[in-house]
Motif scaffolding. Sequence first.
Motif, short mmCIF file in Angstrom:
data_model
loop_
_atom_site.label_atom_id
_atom_site.label_comp_id
_atom_site.label_asym_id
_atom_site.label_seq_id
_atom_site.Cartn_x
_atom_site.Cartn_y
_atom_site.Cartn_z
N MET A 237 -20.06 43.98 -2.00
CA MET A 237 -19.63 42.64 -1.57
C MET A 237 -20.37 41.53 -2.30
SD MET A 237 -18.77 42.94 2.45
CE MET A 237 -20.25 43.82 2.94
N GLU A 239 -21.21 41.69 -5.38
CA GLU A 239 -20.58 41.60 -6.70
C GLU A 239 -19.21 40.93 -6.63
OE1 GLU A 239 -20.45 45.29 -8.76
OE2 GLU A 239 -19.50 44.43 -10.53
N THR A 242 -15.77 40.02 -0.16
CA THR A 242 -15.20 40.89 0.86
C THR A 242 -13.83 41.43 0.47
OG1 THR A 242 -14.35 38.94 2.01
CG2 THR A 242 -16.46 39.80 2.75
N ALA A 244 -13.34 42.88 -2.34
CA ALA A 244 -13.65 43.78 -3.47
C ALA A 244 -12.69 44.96 -3.55
CB ALA A 244 -15.09 44.28 -3.34
N ASN A 245 -12.32 45.50 -2.40
CA ASN A 245 -11.49 46.71 -2.43
C ASN A 245 -10.07 46.45 -1.95
OD1 ASN A 245 -11.35 49.49 -3.11
ND2 ASN A 245 -11.38 50.03 -0.93
N GLU A 315 -12.31 34.37 1.32
CA GLU A 315 -12.75 35.73 1.62
C GLU A 315 -11.51 36.61 1.80
OE1 GLU A 315 -15.68 35.66 4.77
OE2 GLU A 315 -16.27 33.66 4.16
N TYR A 316 -11.75 37.90 2.09
CA TYR A 316 -10.63 38.84 2.17
C TYR A 316 -9.51 38.36 3.10
CZ TYR A 316 -7.73 42.72 3.54
OH TYR A 316 -6.63 43.50 3.84
N GLU A 317 -9.90 37.97 4.32
CA GLU A 317 -8.88 37.59 5.31
C GLU A 317 -8.03 36.44 4.79
OE1 GLU A 317 -8.12 38.93 8.36
OE2 GLU A 317 -9.54 40.54 8.04
N PHE A 510 -21.20 43.04 8.69
CA PHE A 510 -21.46 43.69 7.40
C PHE A 510 -22.93 44.14 7.34
CE2 PHE A 510 -17.98 40.80 5.70
CZ PHE A 510 -17.02 41.79 5.81
#
Lengths: 625, 73
Positions: A237, A239, A242, A244-245, A315-317, A510
């Motif tokens: 995270m 790097e 959230t 990342a994947n 962020e991811y969301e 996290f």
Amino acid sequence: MNGNTGKIINVDLGKGSIETELLPEEYYTKYIGGSGLAAKLFWERGNISADPLSPEAMLIFMNGPFAGLKLSGASRNSVAGRSPLTGNWGDSSCGGYFAPELRYAGYDGIIIKGKAEKPSMLLIEDEKINILPAPEYWGKGTEEVNKAIKNKYGKNYRVLVIGPAGENLVKYSIILNEGHHAFGRAGFGAVMGSKNLKAIVVKAAGKNMNLADPEKYEELRAELNPKIKEALASDVMRENGTAANLEGGVVSGDVPIRNFTSNYWEEMGQELNGGILTEKYLTKRRVCAYCSIACKRVVEVKEGPFAIPEGPGPEYETITALGSLIGSMDLAAVCKASRVCNDIGIDTISAGGTIAWAMEAFEKGDITENETGGIKLLWGDMATVIDKILPDIAARKGKLGILLSEGSLAAALKTGKDSVNYTVQCKGLEVPMHDPRGGGHGLALAYAVSPRGACHVASPMLFMEMGACFYPEIGFEYELEPMTDENKAETAVIAVALGAIENSACFCQFADREIAIPEWVGLFNSVAGYNWDASDMMKAGTRVFYLKRLINYLFGRTAKDDALTPRMLEPARDGEPEGVFINFEGMKNKFYELMDMDTVKGIPSIKKLEEYGMGVEAKRVWRET
Amino acid sequence: MKVCLVPVGIMKKYMKERDLDIEADLTAGTLIERLNLPDKLKIICFLNGKRINPDGRFTEGDVVKIVSTFAGG
């Protein structure tokens, strides 16, 4: 009192009164802090019949016992009360820098009631607490106000601010800290707006903490900080954030697409993932107070139609809610939409979920240009989303802005036809960006039984299903197969208690994935002196979960509200989970049985409540029978 | 026989796309163990868009996606 200060601030904006109060120690040992303690105070003092946007409504900010410790992930804060979006119990957690400053100033929390006559702000400087006029900030975006307040008082003054959406009572308005960290969910920005409260500002002179056992705590800190920093998840995270994947999530079917009508879009996964964000737009990484993970992103889009200057990144969301969910794979547009949402002050998950519902409704003809005021709602049309829809929602302007400002369920109920069936929400809260059909069937149960509505952080079920953590000391030492219902109800019993502990301790999920049960207990005991063993701690977590259920029951919510909409339960149409059913009712029935919850009322039995030291509470909810 | 391993998402950090000679009866679970990936990563193999159970097997020329369950919020 240790760890906690035991002291809260009671503010009545209508009367202009400010009082401090010492809370009984038992409140902490029974309800931990954060959203658990807030639930206790709401249960005791809240006006159940009060509209969440009325002066009588309570707005509660509460720290956990670890706020201000130099420990990764430990300094979040909870806001809580009755959600204007859902009408139920609501709470929302925020990282950033507010919690430690409030702790250093000498307070665990703030309870705000009443409505100021004119736009105001609350300024806390240790014992000096003032309600100040703030007309100059009203109507302005969060970024401008955050900067203006810091310019006036100092950069180390910690600022919570609402945007125009909160002022205009948009039901999913946020409260933003330092212009970057959000109390995102459940609409508490609108509660602040309804009280004419634009900002809360805090500054402490010192950083004094008194701990129950400083030596033991230092030992734990010396172990935990490196463990959290060096964890694989933290590395990933740090790097690439959230998201990342995200590309991996697309392959497994976890990432929702076009209002959850699809579970696979390979090109989108290649375009919206955190690695691409790093490569194209990242300028800096940021942290919450004392955290070593640094999952926060700072981005700049230098050119093109969605150019934005350097500032907070998604962020991811947010990437998913303002990207794939509304049919876009344009990362620059997502960055800009995210920035707009921050500035006007709305929750990106509910905004994305509500707009995605509207796009599907438009595609089906359930809403037309008559209802949108001439706006065409097309999947992936980010220019319209950014330039027209989001600003109109914040201003509650135009037919579409007004319709969507209440959230997807209210918009669907107003629209009628079949449109409620393709809202994707539970108890009125839009589902976050992990689709249980591809992410893990237990998540469906977790969404449904969460007191605040569909929530991925109410419990760590998502992490437990993906194998990111194990807790052998409390019986979770088995691997789960995400795509079945096997052991999910049993796991949820553990997960709801753990989630309540995390959210009451105000710990980042996290960071705390790396904390083992004995370490959790050690922290509570060395910092706050709770003198717990693991069983006491888990019991407190379950107690908090039960109490929030009781509050919802007083609001009229029962077992039937622990439900998912048809869209969530129909088999996925494509991707890895295509055609697979979730045995939702089976998991729910088992969970109810294990938690000893009444299958009609949705609350625990009298016997169970008494077992958890909640006999008084039991009398209030069971007295009619 | 030969299969092609394709890392997806964060797995690109830990391995490169490559062809691999495997025994015909090698299971997906054993294949994952052989990759010597970090213990903390829960890995799933996908073939033609579908998960392969740990006891699942491959055929010549399969393109196997290697995916971690890691997810952010």
